[in-house]
Design a protein around this motif. Structure first.
Motif, short mmCIF file in Angstrom:
data_model
loop_
_atom_site.label_atom_id
_atom_site.label_comp_id
_atom_site.label_asym_id
_atom_site.label_seq_id
_atom_site.Cartn_x
_atom_site.Cartn_y
_atom_site.Cartn_z
N MET A 30 0.81 -1.19 0.00
CA MET A 30 0.00 0.00 0.00
C MET A 30 0.86 1.25 0.00
SD MET A 30 -3.04 0.82 -0.17
CE MET A 30 -4.25 1.98 0.20
N GLU A 31 1.95 1.19 0.79
CA GLU A 31 2.84 2.35 0.86
C GLU A 31 3.49 2.64 -0.49
OE1 GLU A 31 5.69 1.89 3.92
OE2 GLU A 31 4.19 1.66 5.49
N SER A 32 3.79 1.56 -1.23
CA SER A 32 4.43 1.75 -2.54
C SER A 32 3.45 2.40 -3.53
CB SER A 32 4.95 0.42 -3.09
OG SER A 32 3.88 -0.49 -3.26
N VAL A 33 2.17 2.09 -3.44
CA VAL A 33 1.17 2.71 -4.31
C VAL A 33 1.04 4.19 -3.99
CG1 VAL A 33 -1.29 2.74 -4.93
CG2 VAL A 33 -0.11 0.55 -4.63
N ILE A 34 1.03 4.53 -2.71
CA ILE A 34 0.95 5.94 -2.30
C ILE A 34 2.20 6.68 -2.76
CG2 ILE A 34 0.89 7.50 -0.32
CD1 ILE A 34 -0.81 5.36 1.10
N TRP A 35 3.37 6.06 -2.61
CA TRP A 35 4.61 6.71 -3.04
C TRP A 35 4.61 6.91 -4.56
CZ3 TRP A 35 8.31 4.93 -6.43
CH2 TRP A 35 9.45 5.74 -6.54
N LEU A 36 4.17 5.87 -5.30
CA LEU A 36 4.13 5.96 -6.77
C LEU A 36 3.18 7.05 -7.22
CD1 LEU A 36 5.14 4.71 -9.43
CD2 LEU A 36 3.18 3.18 -9.34
N THR A 37 2.01 7.15 -6.58
CA THR A 37 1.03 8.17 -6.93
C THR A 37 1.59 9.57 -6.67
OG1 THR A 37 -0.73 6.64 -6.35
CG2 THR A 37 -1.33 8.94 -6.56
N SER A 38 2.26 9.75 -5.54
CA SER A 38 2.81 11.07 -5.23
C SER A 38 3.99 11.40 -6.14
CB SER A 38 3.22 11.14 -3.77
OG SER A 38 4.27 10.23 -3.51
N ALA A 39 4.71 10.40 -6.61
CA ALA A 39 5.84 10.65 -7.51
C ALA A 39 5.36 10.98 -8.93
CB ALA A 39 6.76 9.43 -7.55
N ILE A 40 4.27 10.37 -9.36
CA ILE A 40 3.75 10.59 -10.70
C ILE A 40 2.89 11.85 -10.78
CG2 ILE A 40 2.20 9.63 -12.46
CD1 ILE A 40 3.15 6.90 -11.72
N GLY A 41 2.30 12.28 -9.69
CA GLY A 41 1.38 13.42 -9.65
C GLY A 41 1.86 14.66 -10.38
N PRO A 42 3.06 15.16 -10.09
CA PRO A 42 3.52 16.37 -10.77
C PRO A 42 3.74 16.20 -12.27
CG PRO A 42 4.85 15.93 -8.81
CD PRO A 42 3.96 14.75 -9.01
N TRP A 43 3.96 14.98 -12.72
CA TRP A 43 4.23 14.74 -14.13
C TRP A 43 2.97 14.63 -14.97
CZ3 TRP A 43 8.93 15.41 -15.94
CH2 TRP A 43 9.98 15.35 -15.05
N ILE A 44 1.81 14.49 -14.37
CA ILE A 44 0.57 14.31 -15.13
C ILE A 44 0.30 15.53 -16.03
CG2 ILE A 44 -1.93 14.11 -14.94
CD1 ILE A 44 -1.46 12.27 -12.55
N GLY A 45 0.49 16.73 -15.51
CA GLY A 45 0.29 17.93 -16.32
C GLY A 45 1.27 18.02 -17.48
N ILE A 46 2.51 17.66 -17.23
CA ILE A 46 3.53 17.70 -18.29
C ILE A 46 3.23 16.65 -19.35
CG2 ILE A 46 5.98 17.33 -18.77
CD1 ILE A 46 6.52 18.53 -15.98
N LEU A 47 2.81 15.47 -18.94
CA LEU A 47 2.48 14.42 -19.89
C LEU A 47 1.27 14.79 -20.74
CD1 LEU A 47 3.08 11.24 -17.72
CD2 LEU A 47 4.52 12.14 -19.55
N THR A 48 0.28 15.46 -20.12
CA THR A 48 -0.89 15.92 -20.87
C THR A 48 -0.48 16.94 -21.93
OG1 THR A 48 -2.25 15.58 -18.92
CG2 THR A 48 -3.18 16.96 -20.65
N PHE A 49 0.35 17.90 -21.53
CA PHE A 49 0.84 18.90 -22.48
C PHE A 49 1.64 18.22 -23.60
CE2 PHE A 49 4.19 21.83 -23.87
CZ PHE A 49 3.40 22.84 -24.40
N GLY A 50 2.45 17.24 -23.26
CA GLY A 50 3.24 16.51 -24.25
C GLY A 50 2.37 15.76 -25.24
N ALA A 51 1.27 15.19 -24.76
CA ALA A 51 0.36 14.47 -25.66
C ALA A 51 -0.29 15.44 -26.65
CB ALA A 51 -0.71 13.75 -24.85
N PHE A 52 -0.69 16.62 -26.17
CA PHE A 52 -1.30 17.60 -27.08
C PHE A 52 -0.27 18.20 -28.04
CE2 PHE A 52 -4.75 17.82 -23.86
CZ PHE A 52 -5.77 17.45 -24.72
#
Length: 117
Positions: free
Chosen positions: A1-23
């Motif tokens: 469970m801790e690894s899922v929380i860590w992964l989510t918090s690590a990926i969170g800031p990149w979601i906006g950049i990945l969305t911009f990259g897709a567009f």
């Protein structure tokens, strides 16, 4: 469970950049694809000076090449480097230019026939 929380918090800031990259990827793929009209370097005789020149032409297979500015268009000419081409564009009626336009149309028909069948 801790690894899922860590992964989510690590990926969170990149979601906006990945969305911009897709567009940003959509126009990049369009400009690199064959959706744009092809350009071809053609040897023609200049209608103004009578000299043989190597001219870069844009080929649009969906337009009639017998109309000036339709089907074939002069993109660059050695006499007008880095300037707007102001001479008459009668060189698009040259037999070599017409043959290139006709061949491009035939290739397009062959490609679409393979896709449809």
């Amino acid at each position: 469970m801790e690894s899922v929380i860590w992964l989510t918090s690590a990926i969170g800031p990149w979601i906006g950049i990945l969305t911009f990259g897709a567009f940003a990827l959509i126009p990049t793929v369009y400009f690199l694809s064959s959706a744009r009209p092809p350009r071809k370097s053609v040897r023609v005789v200049c209608p103004e000076s009578g000299e043989p020149l190597k001219v870069l032409m844009r080929i649009n297979i969906f337009r009639n090449p017998r109309k000036v500015g339709k089907g074939l268009d002069v993109v660059s000419c050695p006499h007008f480097s880095q300037e707007e081409i102001t001479c008459s564009k009668e060189c698009v009626f040259n037999s070599r230019a017409q043959q290139i336009h006709r061949r491009a149309g035939e290739r397009h028909i062959e490609k679409t026939a393979m896709v449809v069948s």
